[in-house]
Design an enzyme around this catalytic site. Structure first.
Site, short mmCIF file in Angstrom:
data_model
loop_
_atom_site.label_atom_id
_atom_site.label_comp_id
_atom_site.label_asym_id
_atom_site.label_seq_id
_atom_site.Cartn_x
_atom_site.Cartn_y
_atom_site.Cartn_z
N ASN A 147 0.80 -1.23 0.00
CA ASN A 147 0.00 0.00 0.00
C ASN A 147 0.83 1.27 0.00
OD1 ASN A 147 0.74 -0.73 2.63
ND2 ASN A 147 -1.04 0.24 3.55
N LYS A 170 12.72 -6.64 1.58
CA LYS A 170 11.83 -7.43 0.73
C LYS A 170 10.53 -6.65 0.51
CE LYS A 170 8.68 -11.09 0.19
NZ LYS A 170 7.84 -10.07 -0.48
N PRO A 171 10.35 -6.08 -0.68
CA PRO A 171 9.09 -5.41 -0.99
C PRO A 171 8.00 -6.44 -1.29
CG PRO A 171 10.52 -5.38 -2.91
CD PRO A 171 11.31 -6.02 -1.79
N ALA A 172 6.76 -5.99 -1.25
CA ALA A 172 5.66 -6.87 -1.65
C ALA A 172 5.89 -7.35 -3.08
CB ALA A 172 4.33 -6.13 -1.56
N GLU A 245 4.16 -3.61 12.62
CA GLU A 245 3.12 -2.59 12.39
C GLU A 245 2.05 -3.26 11.56
OE1 GLU A 245 0.70 -0.28 10.73
OE2 GLU A 245 2.38 0.32 9.46
N LEU A 246 0.91 -3.54 12.21
CA LEU A 246 -0.09 -4.43 11.62
C LEU A 246 -1.38 -3.67 11.27
CD1 LEU A 246 0.64 -7.40 14.04
CD2 LEU A 246 1.73 -6.86 11.85
N CYS A 279 -3.29 0.97 6.76
CA CYS A 279 -3.49 0.49 8.14
C CYS A 279 -3.93 1.65 9.02
CB CYS A 279 -2.20 -0.11 8.68
SG CYS A 279 -1.57 -1.52 7.76
N GLU A 381 -10.99 -5.46 9.98
CA GLU A 381 -10.34 -4.32 9.35
C GLU A 381 -10.90 -4.16 7.94
OE1 GLU A 381 -5.94 -2.44 8.47
OE2 GLU A 381 -6.14 -4.62 8.46
#
Length: 479
Positions: A147, A170-172, A245-246, A279, A381
């Site tokens: 995101n 490591k990126p998405a 961080e979720l 988030c 969420e």
């Protein structure tokens, strides 16, 4: 991938397609790394650690400063890459690049301002004093979601490098291109080979190998709560330093004395920026009964101005561009959550459609009034442009409902009453509370959540503390 300053293919020559979610067209391909590639990246970072950790802090700061300047100079092309892979409008992508550059500048400046401590000690064993020194932790893993891939890259990588650590990022799998472009700018700024490495690929294939590698001593992860728990399970047995961080379900309380127009404008940004894929965002709004109709009327009027479409194309005024949902599956989940919210008593005031376009994962931004407390719009969420709004009459009730969630990332209150401001700051269960302002993560303040929103802090000088080991040194023999 970028390992040791070299561009490398995956060991198995596997390629992953990067798709523009607005067009469903392939933008590029990147290597699909394997655990073997992770092993190489970590070994490389470990070899680079000795020299980088011994590098004068002013030299480390200078590299970061040059990198921040290069990011600013290359902002247009970085934003274009980000929009093509992530989908967000180009103006929002430029904002993310600006935030990244600011964060890197912040840690370049902070790196040389860290001070130690001195302590006189009891003289039972002769005159002595103590010092507390800070040493780099070692090889750090930085794992970013799709995101805000660049902002969160800077949040993790900049303090790690400033403190003298080396990094494997490591990126998405769906948004690796902008990360690779920024890593190349760090190299251009003078960062030695191997200090920053980037592995690309599926988390399900290489995530466990990276988090569980015995030479990775620090893991910074941003993503879903479910995956965060999995990361913790792998990291805990090896006593790794960990920041998670979720997810979040941030409450907003709008009081009877609020500046309604300002609150609406802030909630619009906090909920619908990046098509609501954040988030940290306004996800449940509790509005006092006396201003509820005014607030909702203005909110719906503004939300209807959004026009989902290709982020590379500006909407014609007074329309506002909103990009796509990042994946088809994520859009499907949002549609299910809207349906459930309406089925359990909510009123769909606007939005919720997918548009007439034959391609692209678009969703018209939605407002749902008073969905049931047991609806998915409340209990889960909501990671997209859907906002539930609720009436309240009693402030105690608003606080209670704000806390009625497993999440605890951000929160906000809109009022001029200092007593309510004090209570919100003290009583809302979240890592952050904004007063009369949008939900925005400042680089200068610690950022992170409680409960299912994770633990540990990023941003601020506190983030630097998270990338060093404190060591006590006793100096004796002074008689």
């Amino acid at each position: 991938m970028l390992i040791g300053g070299d561009r490398r293919r995956a060991a198995g020559n596997i390629e992953i397609e990067v798709v523009n979610p607005a067009t469903e067209q392939v933008v590029d391909t990147v290597p699909g790394a394997s655990p073997e590639d992770v092993e190489l990246a970590v070994e490389t970072a470990k070899r680079a650690l000795r020299d980088w950790s011994a590098t004068d802090v002013e030299k480390r700061a200078a590299v970061l400063s040059r990198a921040a300047s290069l990011i600013g100079e290359h902002a247009p092309e970085l934003a274009a890459i980000l929009t093509s892979e992530q989908g967000k409008p180009i103006a929002e992508a430029r904002g993310e690049v600006t935030h990244l550059a600011h964060g890197v500048h912040y840690y370049a400046e902070a790196a040389t301002k860290v001070r130690g401590s001195y302590q006189d000690l009891p003289s039972a064993f002769g005159p002595a004093y103590g010092m507390v020194i800070r040493r780099p932790i070692g090889v750090c893993a930085a794992i970013m979601p799709y995101n805000f891939p660049l902002t969160l890259f800077g949040t993790k990588v900049a303090p790690a490098l400033a403190a003298g650590n080396t990094v494997v990022a490591k990126p998405a799998a769906t948004t690796p291109l902008s990360t690779l472009a920024v890593a190349a700018l760090f190299a251009e700024a003078g960062l030695p080979d191997g200090v920053l490495n980037v592995v690309t690929g599926l988390g399900s294939t290489i995530g466990d190998a990276l988090v569980g590698h015995p030479d990775v001593r620090r893991v910074a992860f941003t993503g879903s709560t479910a995956v965060g728990r999995h990361v913790a399970e792998i990291a805990a047995p090896q006593m790794k330093r960990l920041t998670l961080e979720l997810g979040g379900s941030d409450p907003v309380i709008v009081c009877e004395d609020a500046d309604v127009d300002a609150a609406v404008k802030a909630v619009i940004i906090g909920r619908y920026w990046n098509a609501g894929q954040a988030c940290l965002g306004c996800k449940r709004v509790f509005v006092h009964d006396s201003v509820f109709d005014d607030f909702v009327g203005r909110l719906v009027e503004r939300v209807k101005r959004y026009e989902p479409g290709d982020g590379r194309v500006k909407a014609e005024k007074p329309r506002l561009r909103m990009g796509p949902i990042h994946t088809r599956a994520a859009r499907g989940q949002l549609l299910e959550q809207i349906e459930d919210g309406v089925a359990k008593g909510g009123e769909l005031l606007c939005g919720g459609g997918t548009g007439a376009s034959g391609s692209g994962w678009f969703l018209e931004p939605a407002v749902v009034a008073e969905p049931g407390a047991d609806s998915r719009l409340v209990t889960e969420e909501v990671f997209g442009p859907v906002l539930p709004v609720f009436r309240y009459t009693d402030f105690d009730d608003a606080i209670t409902r704000a806390n009625d969630t497993s999440y605890g990332l951000g929160s906000s209150i809109w009022t001029r009453d200092v007593r309510k401001i004090h209570r919100a700051a003290q009583e809302i269960e979240s890592g952050m509370t904004w007063v009369n302002q949008i939900h925005y993560g400042y680089d200068e303040l610690p950022f992170g959540g409680i409960k299912d929103s994770g633990f540990g802090k990023e941003h601020g000088l506190e983030a630097l503390d998270g990338y060093v080991e404190l060591k006590s040194v006793v100096v004796g023999g002074l008689a």
